[in-house]
Design a protein around this motif. Structure first.
Motif, mmCIF file in Angstrom:
data_model
loop_
_atom_site.group_PDB
_atom_site.id
_atom_site.type_symbol
_atom_site.label_atom_id
_atom_site.label_comp_id
_atom_site.label_asym_id
_atom_site.label_seq_id
_atom_site.Cartn_x
_atom_site.Cartn_y
_atom_site.Cartn_z
ATOM 1 N N ARG A 37 0.958 -1.221 -0.186
ATOM 2 C CA ARG A 37 0.053 -0.038 0.082
ATOM 3 C C ARG A 37 1.017 1.306 -0.010
ATOM 4 O O ARG A 37 0.491 2.292 -0.596
ATOM 5 C CB ARG A 37 -0.818 0.001 1.459
ATOM 6 N N ARG A 38 2.096 1.286 0.552
ATOM 7 C CA ARG A 38 2.984 2.375 0.521
ATOM 8 C C ARG A 38 4.335 1.889 0.851
ATOM 9 O O ARG A 38 4.709 0.837 1.598
ATOM 10 C CB ARG A 38 2.554 3.208 1.677
ATOM 11 N N ARG A 39 5.243 2.461 0.186
ATOM 12 C CA ARG A 39 6.693 2.108 0.403
ATOM 13 C C ARG A 39 7.480 3.599 0.661
ATOM 14 O O ARG A 39 7.075 4.714 0.110
ATOM 15 C CB ARG A 39 7.271 1.803 -0.987
ATOM 16 N N GLN A 40 8.081 3.653 1.510
ATOM 17 C CA GLN A 40 9.140 4.733 2.143
ATOM 18 C C GLN A 40 10.592 4.320 2.167
ATOM 19 O O GLN A 40 10.638 3.082 2.919
ATOM 20 C CB GLN A 40 8.594 5.384 3.375
ATOM 21 N N LEU A 41 11.388 5.131 1.687
ATOM 22 C CA LEU A 41 13.006 4.739 1.792
ATOM 23 C C LEU A 41 13.638 5.830 2.518
ATOM 24 O O LEU A 41 13.548 7.030 2.402
ATOM 25 C CB LEU A 41 13.413 4.562 0.226
ATOM 26 N N PHE A 42 14.563 5.203 3.290
ATOM 27 C CA PHE A 42 15.186 6.262 4.314
ATOM 28 C C PHE A 42 16.756 5.881 4.165
ATOM 29 O O PHE A 42 17.062 4.714 4.164
ATOM 30 C CB PHE A 42 14.890 6.048 5.726
ATOM 31 N N SER A 43 17.572 6.842 4.429
ATOM 32 C CA SER A 43 18.961 6.483 4.707
ATOM 33 C C SER A 43 19.634 7.224 5.875
ATOM 34 O O SER A 43 19.028 8.167 6.206
ATOM 35 C CB SER A 43 19.769 6.832 3.604
ATOM 36 N N TYR A 44 20.494 6.808 6.568
ATOM 37 C CA TYR A 44 20.843 7.312 7.648
ATOM 38 C C TYR A 44 22.303 6.945 8.009
ATOM 39 O O TYR A 44 22.545 5.648 8.260
ATOM 40 C CB TYR A 44 20.205 7.186 9.181
ATOM 41 N N ARG A 45 23.425 7.693 7.743
ATOM 42 C CA ARG A 45 24.613 7.410 7.984
ATOM 43 C C ARG A 45 25.271 5.821 7.659
ATOM 44 O O ARG A 45 25.728 5.166 8.258
ATOM 45 C CB ARG A 45 25.240 7.238 9.374
ATOM 46 N N GLY A 46 24.949 5.717 6.374
ATOM 47 C CA GLY A 46 25.478 4.531 5.395
ATOM 48 C C GLY A 46 24.342 3.315 5.535
ATOM 49 O O GLY A 46 24.789 2.140 5.122
#
Length: 109
Positions: A37-46
């Motif tokens: 239903r939903r996709r979210q991508l995050f990045s944090y310090r590698g």
């Protein structure tokens, strides 16, 4: 609704490339086949975090059911230059990269 969170390693400079791959993938019928239903991508310090919300609590099974689908195999291959397993020694499938939720709160309707 059910959510999964995949944790991996990613060079932060790869974010635009990874976003583009998923932007194309999400225009296909694959999200529907997976129940996404939903996709979210995050990045944090590698680190890379892939939060996916599913229609039902069987999100993990939905991913497993399409693992051999050519479009799923293709995006998995296309992501390899950008995403690597958090622990390559133990990774066998996306399930090996899923975080375990240990607390949940939701506002009353």
């Amino acid at each position: 609704m059910f959510s999964t969170l995949i944790v991996a390693r990613m060079d932060p400079g790869s974010s635009p490339d990874v976003a583009e791959l998923f932007a194309h993938f999400d225009t296909t019928e694959m999200p529907h086949l997976m129940g996404t239903r939903r996709r979210q991508l995050f990045s944090y310090r590698g680190l890379y975090f892939h939060l996916q919300d599913f229609e039902t609590e069987h999100g993990h099974e939905s991913i497993e059911a399409v693992r051999t689908e050519p479009r799923f195999v293709r995006i998995s291959d296309e992501l390899k230059p950008f995403i690597e397993a958090y622990d390559p020694r133990t990774w066998r499938s996306p399930a090996d990269a899923m975080a375990s939720r240990f607390y949940h709160w939701e506002a009353a309707e």
